[in-house]
Design a protein around this motif. Structure first.
Motif, short mmCIF file in Angstrom:
data_model
loop_
_atom_site.label_atom_id
_atom_site.label_comp_id
_atom_site.label_asym_id
_atom_site.label_seq_id
_atom_site.Cartn_x
_atom_site.Cartn_y
_atom_site.Cartn_z
N ALA A 9 34.45 50.44 32.85
CA ALA A 9 34.60 49.00 32.66
C ALA A 9 35.76 48.45 33.48
CB ALA A 9 34.80 48.69 31.17
N VAL A 10 36.87 49.17 33.49
CA VAL A 10 38.04 48.72 34.26
C VAL A 10 37.70 48.68 35.75
CG1 VAL A 10 40.38 49.33 34.98
CG2 VAL A 10 39.74 49.47 32.56
N LEU A 11 37.04 49.73 36.25
CA LEU A 11 36.70 49.78 37.68
C LEU A 11 35.74 48.67 38.07
CD1 LEU A 11 36.32 53.64 38.16
CD2 LEU A 11 38.21 52.19 38.92
N VAL A 12 34.74 48.41 37.22
CA VAL A 12 33.80 47.33 37.50
C VAL A 12 34.50 45.98 37.48
CG1 VAL A 12 31.87 46.04 36.52
CG2 VAL A 12 31.70 48.50 36.76
N ALA A 13 35.37 45.78 36.50
CA ALA A 13 36.10 44.52 36.42
C ALA A 13 36.98 44.31 37.65
CB ALA A 13 36.95 44.48 35.15
N VAL A 14 37.60 45.38 38.14
CA VAL A 14 38.43 45.29 39.34
C VAL A 14 37.57 44.92 40.55
CG1 VAL A 14 39.78 46.65 41.00
CG2 VAL A 14 40.26 46.81 38.55
N GLY A 15 36.38 45.54 40.67
CA GLY A 15 35.50 45.23 41.78
C GLY A 15 35.05 43.78 41.77
N VAL A 16 34.67 43.27 40.62
CA VAL A 16 34.24 41.87 40.52
C VAL A 16 35.42 40.93 40.78
CG1 VAL A 16 33.37 40.12 38.93
CG2 VAL A 16 32.33 42.39 38.97
N ALA A 17 36.58 41.26 40.24
CA ALA A 17 37.75 40.42 40.43
C ALA A 17 38.15 40.34 41.90
CB ALA A 17 38.92 40.94 39.60
N ALA A 18 38.00 41.45 42.62
CA ALA A 18 38.34 41.45 44.04
C ALA A 18 37.44 40.50 44.83
CB ALA A 18 38.21 42.87 44.61
N GLY A 118 29.22 38.40 28.46
CA GLY A 118 29.53 39.64 29.17
C GLY A 118 29.50 40.86 28.27
N ASP A 119 29.23 42.00 28.90
CA ASP A 119 29.22 43.28 28.17
C ASP A 119 29.67 44.37 29.13
OD1 ASP A 119 28.91 45.14 26.21
OD2 ASP A 119 26.73 45.26 26.37
N VAL A 120 30.89 44.23 29.62
CA VAL A 120 31.38 45.14 30.66
C VAL A 120 31.52 46.57 30.16
CG1 VAL A 120 33.81 44.70 30.18
CG2 VAL A 120 33.10 45.36 32.49
N LEU A 121 31.65 46.74 28.84
CA LEU A 121 31.83 48.09 28.30
C LEU A 121 30.55 48.92 28.35
CD1 LEU A 121 34.09 47.29 25.21
CD2 LEU A 121 34.79 48.06 27.48
N SER A 122 29.43 48.28 28.67
CA SER A 122 28.17 49.01 28.70
C SER A 122 27.74 49.39 30.12
CB SER A 122 27.06 48.18 28.05
OG SER A 122 26.77 47.04 28.84
N VAL A 123 28.59 49.17 31.11
CA VAL A 123 28.18 49.44 32.49
C VAL A 123 28.00 50.95 32.70
CG1 VAL A 123 29.30 47.39 33.42
CG2 VAL A 123 30.57 49.53 33.29
N SER A 124 27.06 51.26 33.57
CA SER A 124 26.77 52.66 33.88
C SER A 124 27.37 53.04 35.24
CB SER A 124 25.25 52.87 33.94
OG SER A 124 24.69 52.10 34.99
N VAL A 125 27.25 54.30 35.58
CA VAL A 125 27.72 54.75 36.89
C VAL A 125 26.94 54.06 37.99
CG1 VAL A 125 27.96 56.75 38.40
CG2 VAL A 125 28.47 56.98 35.96
N ALA A 126 25.64 53.84 37.77
CA ALA A 126 24.82 53.13 38.76
C ALA A 126 25.32 51.70 38.95
CB ALA A 126 23.35 53.14 38.33
N ASP A 127 25.65 51.00 37.83
CA ASP A 127 26.21 49.65 37.93
C ASP A 127 27.50 49.66 38.75
OD1 ASP A 127 24.22 48.50 36.33
OD2 ASP A 127 25.30 49.00 34.49
N LEU A 128 28.32 50.67 38.50
CA LEU A 128 29.59 50.78 39.21
C LEU A 128 29.37 50.91 40.72
CD1 LEU A 128 32.67 51.07 38.98
CD2 LEU A 128 32.33 53.52 38.63
N ALA A 182 26.11 36.32 40.12
CA ALA A 182 25.10 37.22 39.56
C ALA A 182 25.71 38.54 39.11
CB ALA A 182 24.00 37.47 40.59
N VAL A 183 26.64 39.06 39.89
CA VAL A 183 27.27 40.34 39.56
C VAL A 183 28.29 40.17 38.43
CG1 VAL A 183 28.74 42.18 40.46
CG2 VAL A 183 26.91 41.26 41.87
N ALA A 184 29.05 39.08 38.47
CA ALA A 184 30.11 38.86 37.47
C ALA A 184 29.54 38.62 36.08
CB ALA A 184 30.99 37.69 37.89
N MET A 185 28.26 38.29 36.00
CA MET A 185 27.62 38.08 34.69
C MET A 185 27.83 39.29 33.79
SD MET A 185 23.55 37.76 34.01
CE MET A 185 23.36 39.50 34.47
N LYS A 186 27.82 40.49 34.38
CA LYS A 186 27.97 41.72 33.60
C LYS A 186 29.37 41.82 32.99
CE LYS A 186 25.87 45.71 32.67
NZ LYS A 186 24.53 45.79 32.05
#
Length: 264
Positions: A9-18, A118-128, A182-186
């Motif tokens: 979740a942290v890594l995905v949030a960092v990617g979207v924030a960037a 949002g439901d960032v805690l449910s992201v998978s490795v594929a989402d990442l 579209a991506v930040a929706m997650k």
């Protein structure tokens, strides 16, 4: 020791924030906050179509948000109506149509809360992998067109005199924004995605004296808000998406403090 799902979740949030940081600067410069809301509302239609057609929701949302962005540019050119009027029409029409599409699928029982907030805690490795791939692509595209995009944003007439086509870069900007929304929706959901775009950029504007400084500051502040919001969610047991937005709002409040000469 943090759980794997929280690290993802942290890594995905960092990617979207960037991605959201520098694009949010253009939203602030062009005063396009309502455009962000319009495409975010259209994302719900993408969710409905994605569920109904059985396709990946990110693809469905991206297709709809890009279509709405291009439709907006076409209507602005050919209808003669004010931009805020067109944004209002598209925002509420697409939102209502999305709810109707979902309601007309009786076999589906969808919990819209995760999509709205949002439901960032449910992201998978594929989402990442997908989000980081898109982050690299978006930031690379911005790096290539940065100078001309900034010129077209600051003064379209001067940019045209320098041989820059402002309309072309306006289209590029709205397409990039549609993809990021579209991506930040997650991460923060349909209703809060515009906040992730504009709040870090607004805070960065007060701390910067050039477009490049503002973009870099916006990336840093967006990442700080994303990570800080997730840890707030972890320790206070609050929803992750709204926690990220509250963290961004707190950062903006700190930027208002008279710590030095006013910039921006």
């Amino acid at each position: 020791m943090l759980d794997d799902f929280f690290v993802r979740a942290v890594l995905v949030a960092v990617g979207v924030a960037a991605m959201a940081g520098p694009l949010g600067c253009f939203v602030v410069w062009r005063r396009m906050a309502y455009f962000g809301d319009t495409t975010a509302h259209a994302a719900l239609l993408g969710i409905g179509l994605g569920i109904t057609l059985g396709i990946d929701l990110t693809i469905g949302v991206a297709a709809v948000t890009i279509s709405v962005a291009l439709l907006l540019l076409a209507m602005e050119r050919h209808t003669g109506l004010a931009l805020d009027t067109l944004l209002g029409i598209l925002a509420h029409s697409s939102l209502a149509l999305g709810v109707i599409v979902i309601a007309l699928s009786p076999s589906l029982r969808v919990d819209l809360t995760s999509y709205l907030f949002g439901d960032v805690l449910s992201v998978s490795v594929a989402d990442l992998a997908v989000i980081f791939g898109l982050a690299v692509a978006v930031l690379a595209a911005l790096a290539v067109i940065w100078r001309k995009l900034v010129a077209a944003t600051m003064d379209e007439e001067l940019a045209a005199a320098e041989g820059i086509n402002p309309a072309r870069y306006r289209i590029a900007l709205v397409l990039l924004l549609a993809v990021v929304i579209a991506v930040a929706m997650k991460v923060v959901g349909v209703l809060l995605v515009t906040a992730l775009l504009i709040i870090p950029a607004a805070a960065a504007r007060r701390l910067s004296s050039s477009p490049e400084q503002m973009a870099l500051a916006a990336i840093g502040l967006a990442i700080a808000a994303a990570v800080g919001g997730l840890f707030m969610s972890l320790y206070l047991d609050t929803p992750s998406g709204p926690s990220i937005v509250i963290a961004a709002a707190l950062i903006f409040s700190l930027s208002l403090l008279p710590l030095g000469p006013k910039r921006g």
